[in-house]
Design an enzyme around this catalytic site. Sequence first.
Site, PDB file in Angstrom:
ATOM      1  N   CYS A   1       0.833  -1.206   0.000  1.00 12.31           N
ATOM      2  CA  CYS A   1       0.000   0.000   0.000  1.00 12.31           C
ATOM      3  C   CYS A   1       0.867   1.255   0.000  1.00 12.31           C
ATOM      4  O   CYS A   1       0.551   2.238  -0.674  1.00 12.31           O
ATOM      5  CB  CYS A   1      -0.921   0.005   1.220  1.00 12.31           C
ATOM      6  SG  CYS A   1      -2.363  -1.083   1.063  1.00 12.31           S
TER       7      CYS A   1
ATOM      8  N   CYS B   1      16.503  33.604 -22.941  1.00 17.89           N
ATOM      9  CA  CYS B   1      16.131  34.869 -22.304  1.00 17.89           C
ATOM     10  C   CYS B   1      15.408  34.562 -20.999  1.00 17.89           C
ATOM     11  O   CYS B   1      14.359  33.903 -21.002  1.00 17.89           O
ATOM     12  CB  CYS B   1      15.220  35.685 -23.220  1.00 17.89           C
ATOM     13  SG  CYS B   1      14.639  37.225 -22.472  1.00 17.89           S
TER      14      CYS B   1
ATOM     15  N   HIS C   1      16.629  35.502 -28.256  1.00 17.91           N
ATOM     16  CA  HIS C   1      16.218  36.249 -29.445  1.00 17.91           C
ATOM     17  C   HIS C   1      17.319  37.259 -29.796  1.00 17.91           C
ATOM     18  O   HIS C   1      17.506  38.259 -29.110  1.00 17.91           O
ATOM     19  CB  HIS C   1      14.883  36.955 -29.220  1.00 17.91           C
ATOM     20  CG  HIS C   1      14.717  37.549 -27.853  1.00 17.91           C
ATOM     21  ND1 HIS C   1      15.285  38.737 -27.465  1.00 17.91           N
ATOM     22  CD2 HIS C   1      14.052  37.070 -26.774  1.00 17.91           C
ATOM     23  CE1 HIS C   1      14.955  39.005 -26.212  1.00 17.91           C
ATOM     24  NE2 HIS C   1      14.215  38.010 -25.767  1.00 17.91           N
TER      25      HIS C   1
ATOM     26  N   CYS D   1      13.344  42.446 -25.609  1.00 19.73           N
ATOM     27  CA  CYS D   1      12.208  41.641 -25.143  1.00 19.73           C
ATOM     28  C   CYS D   1      10.883  42.281 -25.549  1.00 19.73           C
ATOM     29  O   CYS D   1       9.958  41.586 -25.997  1.00 19.73           O
ATOM     30  CB  CYS D   1      12.268  41.479 -23.627  1.00 19.73           C
ATOM     31  SG  CYS D   1      13.703  40.555 -23.029  1.00 19.73           S
TER      32      CYS D   1
ATOM     33  N   CYS E   1      -1.847  30.997 -10.666  1.00 18.78           N
ATOM     34  CA  CYS E   1      -1.431  31.884  -9.569  1.00 18.78           C
ATOM     35  C   CYS E   1      -0.954  33.212 -10.168  1.00 18.78           C
ATOM     36  O   CYS E   1      -0.127  33.231 -11.082  1.00 18.78           O
ATOM     37  CB  CYS E   1      -0.316  31.237  -8.755  1.00 18.78           C
ATOM     38  SG  CYS E   1       0.403  32.312  -7.484  1.00 18.78           S
TER      39      CYS E   1
ATOM     40  N   CYS F   1     -12.798  24.300  -0.124  1.00 15.35           N
ATOM     41  CA  CYS F   1     -13.395  25.625  -0.280  1.00 15.35           C
ATOM     42  C   CYS F   1     -12.658  26.417  -1.356  1.00 15.35           C
ATOM     43  O   CYS F   1     -11.663  25.957  -1.921  1.00 15.35           O
ATOM     44  CB  CYS F   1     -13.357  26.381   1.048  1.00 15.35           C
ATOM     45  SG  CYS F   1     -11.693  26.796   1.599  1.00 15.35           S
TER      46      CYS F   1
ATOM     47  N   CYS G   1       4.060  28.958  -3.794  1.00 18.22           N
ATOM     48  CA  CYS G   1       4.871  30.152  -3.538  1.00 18.22           C
ATOM     49  C   CYS G   1       4.390  30.901  -2.305  1.00 18.22           C
ATOM     50  O   CYS G   1       5.021  31.873  -1.882  1.00 18.22           O
ATOM     51  CB  CYS G   1       4.861  31.071  -4.754  1.00 18.22           C
ATOM     52  SG  CYS G   1       3.243  31.856  -5.075  1.00 18.22           S
TER      53      CYS G   1
ATOM     54  N   CYS H   1     -12.401  33.288  -8.620  1.00 21.77           N
ATOM     55  CA  CYS H   1     -12.260  34.528  -9.381  1.00 21.77           C
ATOM     56  C   CYS H   1     -10.819  35.038  -9.460  1.00 21.77           C
ATOM     57  O   CYS H   1     -10.529  35.946 -10.233  1.00 21.77           O
ATOM     58  CB  CYS H   1     -13.143  35.622  -8.785  1.00 21.77           C
ATOM     59  SG  CYS H   1     -12.637  36.166  -7.140  1.00 21.77           S
TER      60      CYS H   1
ATOM     61  N   HIS I   1     -17.016  35.058  -2.372  1.00 21.02           N
ATOM     62  CA  HIS I   1     -17.163  33.625  -2.615  1.00 21.02           C
ATOM     63  C   HIS I   1     -16.964  32.749  -1.383  1.00 21.02           C
ATOM     64  O   HIS I   1     -16.988  31.524  -1.482  1.00 21.02           O
ATOM     65  CB  HIS I   1     -16.182  33.190  -3.716  1.00 21.02           C
ATOM     66  CG  HIS I   1     -16.510  33.803  -5.032  1.00 21.02           C
ATOM     67  ND1 HIS I   1     -15.560  34.343  -5.855  1.00 21.02           N
ATOM     68  CD2 HIS I   1     -17.695  33.982  -5.663  1.00 21.02           C
ATOM     69  CE1 HIS I   1     -16.138  34.816  -6.953  1.00 21.02           C
ATOM     70  NE2 HIS I   1     -17.432  34.607  -6.857  1.00 21.02           N
TER      71      HIS I   1
END
Length: 280
Positions: A55, A152, A160, A165, A194, A207, A214, A222, A231
């Site tokens: 197990c 980069c 590149h 950038c 995130c 929930c 992090c 949301c 919420h």
Amino acid sequence: MHKLNSKLAMEGKDSEVRIDMPLRKETCSICIDDNISAIQMFSVDICGHRFCSECVKRYIEAKLLEGNRLTCPHDGCLLELRYQSCVNLLTGELKIIWKQRIIEDLIPVTERVYCPNPRCSALMSVKELSVIKSTEESEVRRLCVKCREPFCINCKISWHNDISCDNHKILHPNPVANDKKLEALAKKEKWRQCTKCQNMIELSVGCATVQCRCGHTFCYRCGANAGCCPHGHNYYDLRTGRLLFRPWCAALWTLVVFVVTAAGIVVSVVFIILHFVRKK
């Protein structure tokens, strides 16, 4: 006479009946098998919880492949399993995965960099990356420590040449094919990204409050910071006791608790007064 007694004693010993004691049986709380010998059980070295080896093998494999924390299988136990204690249960592939996990855990999530070369994908930390030149481009141009390909660090793509950038993003506004596939899959599975480290998160149960690796805590529905949307959330981090709300959210919640508590006290007092009035 002495020799005769010794001989009889030796014969008596040889004639003794040997009874082999049966091995003690234990129950595995995962598979509920109650007929497992003690030598087939695995004991977590820190907390002492015991399970059958088979197990534990399947448990470790599932956790490693899912990318989840390797805690003790016992319900409610948060102590983590140690590689050295479980190494005899692991296949060669699982050993590699676990060792890679150990390396990843040594690098904070916000400092992790992966080589964009699809044939490499080596994990590195921002600190260990070497700077190629002492020019303006050296601020973002890095060499992979494994394959030595330049990339980069700002765009997280192969280097590149002769273009900044910002200009590269203007000329290539659309995500690459793999990024498109990831976005489509995330939308289909309703994953949330995130906002701090861009790590993709999946909520299976629980929930709306989620905490990324992090440390950033936010609403899964949301994306707002935890507690700053309608919420429904836990207001404290259960592991650290740290308040998750912003100051104004915490103040509002404190006011609500105070009003509800005060109302409960008033109702109790009124009930007691009415009770004594009726008695008179």
